[in-house]
Design an enzyme around this catalytic site. Sequence first.
Site, short mmCIF file in Angstrom:
data_model
loop_
_atom_site.label_atom_id
_atom_site.label_comp_id
_atom_site.label_asym_id
_atom_site.label_seq_id
_atom_site.Cartn_x
_atom_site.Cartn_y
_atom_site.Cartn_z
N CYS A 1 -8.49 -48.43 -18.26
CA CYS A 1 -9.51 -47.42 -19.07
C CYS A 1 -10.68 -48.35 -19.64
CB CYS A 1 -9.01 -46.57 -20.30
SG CYS A 1 -7.42 -45.38 -19.28
N HIS B 1 -14.31 -37.81 -19.35
CA HIS B 1 -14.26 -37.53 -20.68
C HIS B 1 -15.19 -36.39 -21.14
CE1 HIS B 1 -13.00 -41.53 -20.54
NE2 HIS B 1 -11.86 -40.99 -21.04
N1 GLN Z 1 -2.81 -42.14 -14.01
C1 GLN Z 1 -3.06 -41.77 -15.39
C2 GLN Z 1 -3.70 -40.38 -15.23
O1 GLN Z 1 -4.33 -40.19 -14.47
C3 GLN Z 1 -3.86 -42.68 -16.10
C4 GLN Z 1 -4.49 -42.23 -17.43
C5 GLN Z 1 -5.16 -43.36 -18.06
O2 GLN Z 1 -5.62 -44.36 -17.65
N2 GLN Z 1 -5.32 -43.16 -19.45
O3 GLN Z 1 -3.55 -39.52 -16.24
ZN ZN Z 2 -8.16 -44.41 -17.51
#
Ligand code: GLN
Ligand code: ZN
Length: 753
Positions: A642, A693
């Site tokens: 992220c 988001h």
């Molecule tokens: N594989 C996770 C999802 O898709 C990754 C989440 C994240 O990077 N915060 O929820």
């Molecule tokens: Zn992520």
Amino acid sequence: MSLNTVVGFPRIGSQRELKFLIEDYFQGKIGQKELTQKAAELRAAQWRLLEQKGVDLIPCGDFSLYDGMLDTAVMLGAVPAEYKELGLSGLDTYFAMARGYQGPRGDVKALPMRKWFNTNYHYIAPSLDSVFSAALSDDAIFETYAQARSMHIGVKPVVIGPYTFLKLADGSKEQFVPQIAEAYRNIVERLERLGAEWIQIDEPALVLDLSDEDKAVFKSLYQTVLSAKKRSKALLQTYFGDIRDIYEEACGMGFDGIGLDFVDGKQSLALVKQHGFPKGKTLFAGVVNGRNIWRNDYSKTLPLLNELARDADDIVISTSCSLLHVPYTLDNETAMEERYRRHFAFAQEKLDELGEIKRLFGDENFRQSDIYIRRETLKKEKQQLADRDVRIAVSRLSDNDFKRSPDIAERAKIQRTVLNLPPLPTTTIGSFPQTKEVKALRSSLKKGEIGEKEYEMKIKEKIAECVALQEHIGLDVLVHGEFERNDMVEYFGENLDGFLFTQKAWVQSYGTRCVKPPIVWGDIKRTKPITVGYISYAQSLTKKPVKGMLTGPVTILNWSFPREDVPPKETAFQIALAIREEVLALEAAGIRIIQVDEAALKEKLPLRKQDWHKEYLNWAVAAFRLVHASVKPETQIHTHMCYSEFDDIISDIDDMDADVITFEAARSNLSIVETLRKADFKTAAGPGVYDIHSPRVPSVKEIVQALKRMLKNIPKEKLWVNPDCGLKTRGSEETVKSLIHLVEAAKEVRAGL
Ligand code: GLN
Ligand code: ZN
């Protein structure tokens, strides 16, 4: 006797009341009036709690409907034109900045969201455009202060300081220094007029590496800000480290108190010892850890305070940072056995600790007190938790365990033949929307309303639906959707040995989103397959590859509450060995692509550059390599991160030696893709083509444009097409629309290659 205080308190409420309130508002279930009123009640209840617990200086202004940086931006009138032009109410403009807006009045993206220093809290990054005048344009802080006064509660108003605000804002900032200084001068003046005694100004950005220019900006800001002060006292509050670059200067400035972090501030004590502490000023000593949940070690804290008392004539006992980063109260943990519980202190219990420390501090015979003796016995219990086999396995690791062969270029060739994917393959990050239905399912399992078997069957139904949906949309690499997971870390915590999990130990991550970090209790090991069942099931439904989906060791560690008495490298390697077993089990079950998420790798990067490798990256990157070094060349390893602000550590990311990395990019204007080219990045990359988001649906045109820009910097054989992050917080409708656009855009660009 010394006073005590906290830097800040969790605002979400003991039962996450604030989260539900705001979500109700978003869904139109309640109006602005009810939201404002209930939020004020929540605030008041919190002040009463702190008062009851005997906290002397109670913070106010640390509360927020979404985020404190966003509040500060709005207070200073830093509302970019595109949000103003929507013509929404003040509150809705605020939420538009936080989450974007798509509706009858327009279509605007949210402001960027970034990690708050090295925590898992995220703030909204203000953007200072040309019309920004830094005029005080919102009275929330004064109104909140007045609310507290009317309750006869002696509060300490808290604001995020001008230096930190500027440092974290986007835009050409230097030009705004005089206006911002003037605005803060006004704030101090008005708070003083309203009767404030201590005014806490948070400047965590002082713990970063400071240049001469930074220092000059800081001094110039405060010359103005502090000139307003007559009767009130200004507290310069710092946290998340020490302020070695500016300690002496700060002591010489007009502050009446300085707040230092003695938990994460490795040099804080040495600074006080070496340079002394100014006479007549107050040292706010951050000795209770605001970021971890273990009980305070009084055998360290009390001697530390005594040591500080030789230099500082007045000490206020405080937390190392805001308690925002720990859960609300142990009272919610009704199922936790006493043998565990007695080792922890959440926010509310830390208030009790502050009271105890206050009583013991100054008592020469503190070592004879009952409280102290009980704490010492507890410590011995913790030392008995080591697992011999796990410790030996870690100590026997050798270089080969960390090195995958052949090299990435060779592997890419092999994988191209085996997987036979189209150019610009499309995929998602893992999770699909966690609808009410899915959440209800999990909660009925927890409550015992349905059995394991039924639960599993229902989850499989969801997986089948999800696979069918992805085939219908036309994605190339599929996922199972992560419906069985409450949270990417908690899920693994629950399935590995050594973790302890809680019922309601929620911590705010951003806005209304909270996470429930597991606790690293003992040594970690895998005792059973974790994901193999559901992933193999998903794969059995389709010819397209389904990605095995795991969380990486660094992220599991970073999003848990770690031990304070075991080095993080040891715990990271223990988790890596456990996840490695799962990777190999997936591979053995015929899964051809395995994604190991390291969403939080960047998060715990030390705040000072000189510590990056030595204290963190060396073992963090090694832990990731340990997870996948022994897979076959044809097994494709993905990772996901992220937030793309990894320009500075780009070569370390490449060193993780994954085959493909996907990461957030849409919110940061894709600047990262240029960095990839310049760094000659070896790993194939999928920079997110849209922001997940926010509920906004990206247009095909927008995604095509993003992809074209990416192709200027990333060779077409190495580019993947995917959203920013997992889709679990999104609604189903917007998700399907967005993914259809994504696939359409990929096809369009592919055709032109
Ligand atoms: N594989 C996770 C999802 O898709 C990754 C989440 C994240 O990077 N915060 O929820
Ligand atoms: Zn992520």
